[in-house]
Design an enzyme around this catalytic site. Structure first.
Site, PDB file in Angstrom:
ATOM      1  N   ASP A  21       0.866  -1.165   0.000  1.00 36.32           N
ATOM      2  CA  ASP A  21       0.000   0.000   0.000  1.00 36.32           C
ATOM      3  C   ASP A  21       0.908   1.221   0.000  1.00 36.32           C
ATOM      4  O   ASP A  21       1.733   1.380   0.899  1.00 36.32           O
ATOM      5  CB  ASP A  21      -0.844  -0.027   1.292  1.00 36.32           C
ATOM      6  CG  ASP A  21      -2.236   0.509   1.091  1.00 36.32           C
ATOM      7  OD1 ASP A  21      -2.343   1.609   0.534  1.00 36.32           O
ATOM      8  OD2 ASP A  21      -3.200  -0.166   1.513  1.00 36.32           O
TER       9      ASP A  21
ATOM     10  N   ASP B   2      -3.060   4.679  -2.286  1.00 32.39           N
ATOM     11  CA  ASP B   2      -4.116   5.209  -1.427  1.00 32.39           C
ATOM     12  C   ASP B   2      -4.655   6.546  -1.977  1.00 32.39           C
ATOM     13  O   ASP B   2      -3.882   7.386  -2.445  1.00 32.39           O
ATOM     14  CB  ASP B   2      -3.511   5.430  -0.032  1.00 32.39           C
ATOM     15  CG  ASP B   2      -4.553   5.695   1.036  1.00 32.39           C
ATOM     16  OD1 ASP B   2      -5.375   4.808   1.288  1.00 32.39           O
ATOM     17  OD2 ASP B   2      -4.523   6.793   1.629  1.00 32.39           O
TER      18      ASP B   2
ATOM     19  N   GLU C 220      -6.639   3.592  -5.656  1.00 35.58           N
ATOM     20  CA  GLU C 220      -7.901   3.668  -4.920  1.00 35.58           C
ATOM     21  C   GLU C 220      -8.610   4.946  -5.354  1.00 35.58           C
ATOM     22  O   GLU C 220      -8.098   6.053  -5.131  1.00 35.58           O
ATOM     23  CB  GLU C 220      -7.658   3.716  -3.407  1.00 35.58           C
ATOM     24  CG  GLU C 220      -8.969   3.709  -2.637  1.00 35.58           C
ATOM     25  CD  GLU C 220      -8.927   4.349  -1.264  1.00 35.58           C
ATOM     26  OE1 GLU C 220      -9.833   4.097  -0.455  1.00 35.58           O
ATOM     27  OE2 GLU C 220      -7.992   5.137  -0.985  1.00 35.58           O
TER      28      GLU C 220
ATOM     29  N   HIS D  15     -11.330  -2.788   3.613  1.00 38.35           N
ATOM     30  CA  HIS D  15     -11.198  -2.458   5.035  1.00 38.35           C
ATOM     31  C   HIS D  15     -11.897  -1.150   5.423  1.00 38.35           C
ATOM     32  O   HIS D  15     -11.764  -0.715   6.560  1.00 38.35           O
ATOM     33  CB  HIS D  15      -9.702  -2.378   5.377  1.00 38.35           C
ATOM     34  CG  HIS D  15      -9.023  -1.254   4.645  1.00 38.35           C
ATOM     35  ND1 HIS D  15      -8.866  -1.255   3.274  1.00 38.35           N
ATOM     36  CD2 HIS D  15      -8.511  -0.082   5.073  1.00 38.35           C
ATOM     37  CE1 HIS D  15      -8.281  -0.138   2.899  1.00 38.35           C
ATOM     38  NE2 HIS D  15      -8.040   0.589   3.972  1.00 38.35           N
ATOM     39  N   ASP D  16     -12.574  -0.524   4.469  1.00 37.94           N
ATOM     40  CA  ASP D  16     -13.255   0.746   4.755  1.00 37.94           C
ATOM     41  C   ASP D  16     -14.768   0.640   4.726  1.00 37.94           C
ATOM     42  O   ASP D  16     -15.459   1.596   5.099  1.00 37.94           O
ATOM     43  CB  ASP D  16     -12.838   1.813   3.716  1.00 37.94           C
ATOM     44  CG  ASP D  16     -11.384   2.203   3.840  1.00 37.94           C
ATOM     45  OD1 ASP D  16     -10.856   2.224   4.967  1.00 37.94           O
ATOM     46  OD2 ASP D  16     -10.754   2.478   2.793  1.00 37.94           O
TER      47      ASP D  16
HETATM   48  C1  GLC Z   1      -7.954   5.277   2.220  1.00 35.50           C
HETATM   49  C2  GLC Z   1      -7.797   4.061   3.085  1.00 35.50           C
HETATM   50  C3  GLC Z   1      -8.431   4.323   4.425  1.00 35.50           C
HETATM   51  C4  GLC Z   1      -7.707   5.486   5.068  1.00 35.50           C
HETATM   52  C5  GLC Z   1      -7.732   6.700   4.152  1.00 35.50           C
HETATM   53  C6  GLC Z   1      -6.752   7.726   4.592  1.00 35.50           C
HETATM   54  O1  GLC Z   1      -9.281   5.525   1.904  1.00 35.50           O
HETATM   55  O2  GLC Z   1      -8.344   2.944   2.435  1.00 35.50           O
HETATM   56  O3  GLC Z   1      -8.386   3.205   5.256  1.00 35.50           O
HETATM   57  O4  GLC Z   1      -8.289   5.801   6.294  1.00 35.50           O
HETATM   58  O5  GLC Z   1      -7.354   6.372   2.838  1.00 35.50           O
HETATM   59  O6  GLC Z   1      -5.445   7.286   4.360  1.00 35.50           O
END
Ligand code: GLC
Length: 545
Positions: free
Chosen positions: A111, A213, A278, A339-340
């Site tokens: 990541d 990310d 993402e 995970h979100d």
């Molecule tokens: C992304 C991650 C999330 C995190 C956010 C800030 O959306 O998937 O878990 O809290 O970024 O880094």
């Protein structure tokens, strides 16, 4: 609605890389396997579970962040991009993990969190030390308005304003997430080079790529203009929320594509690596992240199945809209959980979670499986006084904690589900002794066996892994489509409702043998013309004429 003409891709690509036909599996390292009894998963733990992943049949592991971090956002606040957090182990453990992954013919993705660092990162400590520090411009600093208020109306995704006052230097800094996660200034070429160096460091080590990310956040409007409110939003004006505004100036700026392109160029300088982004954006914007002539991300994550209401017309429409919007030569991908967001089995229930698995693993495009979905793990209810996710803690009345979908993997009926010898960092569900890998492994009717069969079929069939996609038809209950490569054709019919349904295409009849069904007993049966499906049933039919 019946369509028989659209076939994707219009021109098949001759060459497939591992990330075209491979299956990605997301590991949330804190929750996969603890090896040292501190209640938190670690790298050595992951190594002991690689045999399982190989048995399951996935091809690639993506690890959520494992780097040194104060853990304000559980590792998405990085204080050293080139190290390993002691909770997870050390660099030797990482090297061993990477070589064990590769020894098994699997791939490993890390990541990369380039949008923001931890406020404890040396870059930020320097940047905030004085206005004339050489790293001042590495972050987004701005004066307040004449009355001392925040520079604009941008809000933090995690609640409250996105600007934090720094009394030492008398300016505000911008943070899209927590105040402990200051955003880097990606317009600064030194920042760009520093992060490309980070990528180079891991690519040299041999990692197979990155999941980047919040890729669409990396560049913000140069004039920092106010975001417009969502039209007719019923928001609380005293306490506005992130979703009350359209983030048209704080995210998805045109210049972001130059940055993505730089990342891609670097990735391509190494053999056979992959760049995933993402991105939570509607399809027409999402596909721009493939970049001009596919010079952007190999796979901008497609979250349609994770965000849309589970209804056949909506899902069928989204699949076709996505297929239709993909730029020539680009490759699709699909995600069910991460995970979100709430887990798929919690959103849909266990019966429909099987339909979702069939969809994920029979659509055209790279699938990403979230750890535990393969055994039907559901969101674990976390008592209020055990919430640790900052999103949940910052917005206590909204029930938006992400803890429930991040609980430890359920391996066995043993203590703590075989995850750890000690009390885990997040609790397990009461049924963990019943719902776990060990129990499901030898049960042919289990979710795990179902996933494994689907994965196996996908891997053995060119039609399912890289073949063309063409929709057959959808109605208020079911969706159906064909996957085809050379002389192999599969018809997939999924009943997204709980009621029996009839597959009755208007102009063509389909004859074949059921190769896989949510109703085990139907496997091997011949079907022809009108096909009757049970509620929550999915069929994979090999067409033979
Ligand atoms: C992304 C991650 C999330 C995190 C956010 C800030 O959306 O998937 O878990 O809290 O970024 O880094």
């Amino acid at each position: 609605m019946e369509h028989t003409t659209a076939i994707f891709p219009a021109e098949p690509s001759a060459q497939y890389r591992w990330w075209h036909h491979g299956i990605i599996y997301q590991v949330y390292p804190r929750s996969f396997q603890d090896s040292n009894g501190d209640g938190v998963g670690d790298l050595k733990g992951i190594i002991t579970r690689l045999d399982y992943l190989q048995w399951l049949g996935v091809d690639c592991l993506w690890l959520s962040p494992i780097f040194p971090s104060p853990m304000a956002d559980f590792g998405y606040d990085i204080s050293d991009y080139r190290g390993i957090h002691p909770l997870f182990g050390n660099m030797e453990d990482f090297d061993e993990l990477l070589s064990e992954v590769h020894r098994r013919g699997l791939k490993l993705l890390l990541d990369l969190v380039p949008n923001h660092t931890s406020d404890q990162h040396p870059w930020f400590l320097e940047s905030r030390s004085s206005r004339d520090n050489p790293r001042r411009d590495w972050y987004i600093w701005h004066d307040g308005k004449a009355d001392g208020s925040v520079p604009n109306n941008w809000l933090s995704v995690f609640g409250g304003p996105a600007w934090e006052w720094d009394s030492h230097t008398g300016q505000y800094y911008y943070h899209a997430f927590l105040k402990e996660q200051p955003d880097l200034n990606w317009r600064n070429p030194e920042v760009q080079q520093a992060m490309l160096d980070v990528m180079r460091f891991w690519l040299e080590k041999g990692v197979d790529g990155f999941r980047v990310d919040v890729m669409w956040h990396m560049i913000k409007d140069s004039q920092l203009r106010d975001n417009p409110p969502v039209p007719n939003a019923a928001g609380d004006t005293a306490n506005p929320l992130y979703d009350d505004y359209l983030p048209v100036y704080s995210t998805d700026q045109p210049e972001v594509h130059q940055i993505v392109r730089m990342m891609r160029e670097l990735t391509d300088a190494y053999d056979d690596r992959v760049l995933i982004g993402e991105i939570y954006l509607p399809i027409p914007k999402l596909v721009t992240y493939y970049g001009q002539d596919n010079s952007g991300a190999h796979l901008p994550f497609n979250f349609q199945l994770l965000t849309l209401p589970w209804n056949s017309r909506e899902i069928a429409g989204a699949i076709d809209a996505y297929e239709g919007a993909l730029p020539a030569g680009s490759w699709p991908n699909w995600v069910l959980s991460n995970h979100d967001k709430p887990r798929i089995a919690s959103r849909l229930g266990l019966s429909q979670a099987r339909i979702a698995a069939m969809l994920l693993l029979t659509l055209r495009g790279t699938p990403t499986i979230y750890y535990g979905d393969e055994i039907g793990m559901t969101d674990v209810p976390i008592p209020l006084d055990e919430i640790v996710d900052p999103q949940g803690l910052n917005m206590p009345d909204m029930n938006v904690s992400r803890d429930p979908c991040r609980t430890p993997m359920q391996w066995s009926p043993e203590i703590n589900a075989g995850f750890s010898a000690r009390k885990p960092w997040l609790r397990l569900p009461y049924n963990a002794a019943r719902v776990n890998v060990e129990k499901q492994k030898n049960d042919t009717h289990s979710m795990l066996s179902f996933y494994r069969k689907l994965i196996d079929m996908r891997k053995k069939s060119a039609a399912l892994s890289v073949g063309s996609y063409s929709p057959v038809y959808s109605d208020g209950q079911l969706i159906s489509y064909l996957r085809q490569e050379h002389d192999e054709t599969f018809l997939i019919i999924l009943n997204l409702s709980h009621r029996p349904a009839y597959f009755r295409p208007q102009n063509t009849s389909y004859n074949g043998i059921i190769k896989l069904s949510t109703e085990e007993e139907r496997i091997g049966m011949r079907v022809t013309n009108v096909i009757t499906l049970a509620g929550d049933e999915g069929l994979l039919v090999q067409i033979d004429d």
